[in-house]
Design a protein around this motif. Structure first.
Motif, PDB file in Angstrom:
ATOM      1  N   LEU A  76      43.265  38.914  46.665  1.00  0.00           N
ATOM      2  CA  LEU A  76      44.350  39.116  45.706  1.00  0.00           C
ATOM      3  C   LEU A  76      44.438  40.580  45.266  1.00  0.00           C
ATOM      4  N   ALA A  77      43.285  41.228  45.116  1.00  0.00           N
ATOM      5  CA  ALA A  77      43.281  42.638  44.723  1.00  0.00           C
ATOM      6  C   ALA A  77      43.925  43.509  45.800  1.00  0.00           C
ATOM      7  N   VAL A  78      43.621  43.209  47.062  1.00  0.00           N
ATOM      8  CA  VAL A  78      44.243  43.948  48.166  1.00  0.00           C
ATOM      9  C   VAL A  78      45.760  43.745  48.161  1.00  0.00           C
ATOM     10  N   MET A  79      46.191  42.512  47.894  1.00  0.00           N
ATOM     11  CA  MET A  79      47.628  42.230  47.816  1.00  0.00           C
ATOM     12  C   MET A  79      48.269  42.974  46.643  1.00  0.00           C
ATOM     13  N   ALA A  91      43.510  38.079  40.456  1.00  0.00           N
ATOM     14  CA  ALA A  91      42.219  38.532  40.962  1.00  0.00           C
ATOM     15  C   ALA A  91      41.184  38.595  39.843  1.00  0.00           C
ATOM     16  N   ALA A  92      41.598  39.089  38.671  1.00  0.00           N
ATOM     17  CA  ALA A  92      40.688  39.200  37.534  1.00  0.00           C
ATOM     18  C   ALA A  92      40.219  37.826  37.064  1.00  0.00           C
ATOM     19  N   CYS A  93      41.138  36.888  36.939  1.00  0.00           N
ATOM     20  CA  CYS A  93      40.763  35.534  36.488  1.00  0.00           C
ATOM     21  C   CYS A  93      39.821  34.866  37.486  1.00  0.00           C
ATOM     22  N   THR A  94      40.106  35.031  38.774  1.00  0.00           N
ATOM     23  CA  THR A  94      39.237  34.446  39.794  1.00  0.00           C
ATOM     24  C   THR A  94      37.850  35.095  39.750  1.00  0.00           C
TER      25      THR A  94
END
Length: 414
Positions: free
Chosen positions: A292-295, A373-376
């Motif tokens: 998700l961070a890459v996205m 991404a942060a929540c995951t």
């Protein structure tokens, strides 16, 4: 670790030798889970044709999740009074009706409302289907969970393709398609699933809350709540920055669902046997957060979003199988109660994700992915911090069968 490996090897021959009741419910589950991904390709067309913003359209997911989560609290109460078969049929009948009503809607608000009714039927079906498969399948909990997750993966993979194809005619067509497919599932359950009489002992509506007193179940539920934010951000929001046609979105999410199914059935049990349940859940979620961070970093690059979406299926597939098995054996309560408690927390807690993702995306395209991404990532930290509560999942027997499951086993063996 050795016991887990032995279990997987022992269960392997039973993969296809299952009672007809298991296959009937699994077939219906495939069709039920098609309803999740079926909507993805038509989110943008709904917004464009009904003049709605992304945050308004993503309320289709939010209303669905809120009602699904809250209704999970009564699934045990209903199934323990009317039996598994009647509960499954009631859930399917509700979905048939509300999916057709959603297809007949004239405003986004109407669709959101009918999706809420759809969520009620979904809750009745999902919780009861999982408990029925776990109770009736041969080969132990691990194998039955893999069967359930395989049905989930196949349904999710097929949903976007069907939605993309039907959505090419009209955004209404996928809703009517779900209604027809649910009617087929209804007939399959009527014909193939033997009657399951109500158990002698009825489940209390407070049972799911009491079950959350067990640290292991609470830990898994909170972890799922957090990663569900990332999961539904990917599912509900990604079609907007992709900005592609219904067929293209359908194919992309078909690839996602295909990898999810493959990882659920093939990779998850092997990785679990080699590294253990909790370490693999943490690893899969950490990789999903990184994805998700890459996205988020390359949110304006369509190829990155496409690859990131498809790859997410691998990480989520491994996680889904292992975390569902952990739920079933994390607390000494009835499996249907554990499933209801877990689903209540993750669905209600994560219900805000689709709407917030749409709202944040209206201001900055990458922001929803960063928040997901942060929540995951926080979910990974929570899991690792409380991992001692799940130390038993790789070597302890699951919780004893409930009366409902015992009845399902008896019927399935006939």
């Amino acid at each position: 670790m050795t016991s887990t490996l032995t279990r997987v090897e022992t269960d392997a021959p039973t993969r296809t030798k299952q009672p007809k009741a298991v296959w009937a419910v699994a077939f219906a589950s495939v069709i039920a889970f098609m309803g999740i991904g079926l909507v993805d390709p038509i989110l943008k067309p709904i917004g464009e044709q009904l003049h709605a913003s992304p945050s308004q359209v993503t309320l289709l997911f939010t209303s669905y999740m809120v009602v699904t989560g809250v209704a999970m609290l009564i699934t045990g109460v209903i199934s323990s009074r009317f039996g598994a078969k009647r509960t499954l049929l009631a859930g399917l009948a509700i979905i048939v009706a509300f999916a057709a009503l959603a297809g007949s809607s004239g405003t986004v608000g109407q669709i959101v409302g009918f999706r809420a009714g759809w969520g009620l039927g979904n809750a009745l079906f999902i919780a009861t289907a999982l408990a029925t498969i776990v109770g009736a399948a041969t080969g132990g909990v691990a194998r039955s969970i893999i069967l359930y997750e395989a049905a989930l993966g196949i349904g999710i993979a097929a949903g976007p393709l069907v939605g993309g194809f039907l959505g090419g005619f009209s955004w209404r067509a996928p809703f009517f398609g779900v209604s027809v497919l649910m009617a087929v599932a209804f007939v399959a359950i009527v014909v193939l699933l033997p009657d399951t009489p109500p158990p002698a002992q009825r489940t209390s509506i407070t049972a799911p809350f009491k079950a959350l007193r067990f640290p292991g179940l609470l830990l898994v539920s909170v972890t799922a709540l957090l990663y569900n934010y990332g999961f539904f951000t990917l599912l509900a929001y990604t079609p907007f920055p992709l900005d592609m046609g219904t067929y293209a979105i359908g194919v992309i999410f078909f690839g996602w669902g295909l990898l999810l199914a493959l990882a659920s059935v093939v990779f998850a049990p092997r990785l679990q046997a080699a590294f253990g349940t909790v370490p693999m859940i943490a690893t899969a979620l950490a990789l999903f957060a990184a994805d998700l961070a890459v996205m988020a970093i390359w949110a304006d690059h369509r190829p990155v979003l496409i690859v990131g979406t498809v790859l997410a299926g691998l990480f989520l597939g491994v996680n889904n199988t292992l975390i569902t098995e952990a739920v079933m054996i994390s607390a000494p309560v009835e499996r249907s109660t554990a499933s209801a408690a877990y689903s209540f927390v993750r669905f209600v807690g994560g219900a805000a994700a689709p709407y917030l993702a749409g709202k944040l995306g209206e201001h900055r395209m990458a922001l929803p992915f960063w928040v997901g991404a942060a929540c995951t990532g926080i979910g990974v930290l929570v899991l690792l911090a409380g991992r001692s509560a799940l130390a038993h999942v790789d070597d302890h027997e699951p919780a004893p069968h409930s009366a409902t499951e015992a009845a399902a086993i008896t019927v399935g063996d006939d």
